[in-house]
Design an enzyme around this catalytic site. Sequence first.
Site, PDB file in Angstrom:
ATOM      1  CG  ASP A   1      -2.586  -0.768   0.747  1.00  0.00           C
ATOM      2  OD1 ASP A   1      -2.333  -2.555   1.369  1.00  0.00           O
ATOM      3  OD2 ASP A   1      -3.296  -0.322   0.313  1.00  0.00           O
TER       4      ASP A   1
ATOM      5  CG  ASN B   1       0.765  -5.582   1.901  1.00  0.00           C
ATOM      6  OD1 ASN B   1      -0.138  -5.396   1.185  1.00  0.00           O
ATOM      7  ND2 ASN B   1       0.312  -7.015   1.784  1.00  0.00           N
TER       8      ASN B   1
HETATM    9  O1  MRU Z   1      -7.987  -2.931   3.158  1.00  0.00           O
HETATM   10  P1  MRU Z   1      -7.610  -3.368   1.860  1.00  0.00           P
HETATM   11  O2  MRU Z   1      -8.019  -4.285   1.411  1.00  0.00           O
HETATM   12  O3  MRU Z   1      -7.470  -2.362   0.909  1.00  0.00           O
HETATM   13  O4  MRU Z   1      -6.238  -3.666   1.473  1.00  0.00           O
HETATM   14  C1  MRU Z   1      -5.175  -4.038   0.540  1.00  0.00           C
HETATM   15  C2  MRU Z   1      -4.113  -5.047   0.575  1.00  0.00           C
HETATM   16  O5  MRU Z   1      -3.309  -4.558   0.942  1.00  0.00           O
HETATM   17  C3  MRU Z   1      -3.424  -4.857  -0.475  1.00  0.00           C
HETATM   18  O6  MRU Z   1      -2.457  -5.619  -0.389  1.00  0.00           O
HETATM   19  C4  MRU Z   1      -2.843  -3.729  -0.972  1.00  0.00           C
HETATM   20  O7  MRU Z   1      -3.371  -3.170  -1.660  1.00  0.00           O
HETATM   21  C5  MRU Z   1      -1.756  -4.066  -2.661  1.00  0.00           C
HETATM   22  S1  MRU Z   1      -2.160  -3.158  -4.150  1.00  0.00           S
HETATM   23  C6  MRU Z   1      -2.924  -4.803  -4.427  1.00  0.00           C
END
Ligand code: MRU
Length: 363
Positions: free
Chosen positions: A241, A251
């Site tokens: 992220d 992440n």
């Molecule tokens: O809280 P979320 O569902 O938005 O988190 C998503 C993640 O942690 C993903 O691993 C991250 O965005 C990776 S990019 C595809």
Amino acid sequence: MKIAGVPTRTLWLADGAVRVIDQSRLPFEFRTVDLRSLADAVRAIRTMVVRGAPLIGATAAHGLALAVRDDPSDRAIEDAARALLATRPTAHNLAWALDRMRAALANLAPAARADAAFREAAAIGDDDVARCRAIGEHGSAILRRLARETPDRPLNVLTHCNAGWLACVDFGTALAPVYLAHDEGLALHVWVDETRPRNQGASLTAFELAAHGIPHTVIADNLGGHLMQRGQVDVVIVGSDRTTAAADVCNKVGTYLKALAAHDNGVPFYAALPASTIDWSIARGEDIPIEERPARELTHLTGLGDGGELTTVRVVPAGSPALNLAFDVTPARLVTGLITERGVCPATSEGLLGLYPERRRER
Ligand code: MRU
């Protein structure tokens, strides 16, 4: 990706609206939602109708375009960007997409801004697709190389959360190499961390992999270490992220524990990410803002009841407080490499600058 045989992105324009897949209903129901205003886009990101760092960025860009269609003034653009930025604090793609939108609109007369905003938002979505496809190509080469060491069985990949097609506009980050390698005929199997508390692995990653016909098994988050000790994980690939300039990887919470276990067991651990995830202004992982989400996501679980109804149940005693931090940071020293749209690099600031030399000049 294909849904019922039809190529489908996670976001597209239809009937004057921005149409997205309602990920809060998956895997039980495939439903779309139309975003018609800034408020709709803010709500969709905040309540995780859409989620995943690249898709959050693309949705925010389209949310800004919806705002500009209603009011193209400088003031309205700034207010809209502020509202969108406040929805989810950790994913860097959000700030990146909003900066790109503001830059595209800055020197235009108000009357020209709405069309330009939708064009730029579409370009951000198309760019994400191209970047994810390139990540898939670089990452699948790693999978093919690792598979040569296990010629008599499928390659076992472990992933955490959902960093697939649903987290992006198409293809995914961590899952793009898996899709590409599978399509090229490589035999592989994916261990899918359930990813408490919201279960994005169990609900979204499993849904995606099943839709694409990829062999996979959902596991409790705590099983990964044991599987690594038994030699049943050949490689871990996760998304990110926000990645610092020194290659610390933020992440979904629980990623750090997987990296520790991988390090202890000599299992390669890769993070797959487009440049839009890299926050060049931050060097230390500790400086990344970590989103705290409602405790209810931890104290309650939602699933399909035996009667076919979506049901939510409490799993924690009513009086017990709960802390729901949504992300953690994996230090660069635990990361084998970063898989980006420009290639694979060591998880170091020099590794990143080698792939993005223009950032060296900007310093
Ligand atoms: O809280 P979320 O569902 O938005 O988190 C998503 C993640 O942690 C993903 O691993 C991250 O965005 C990776 S990019 C595809």
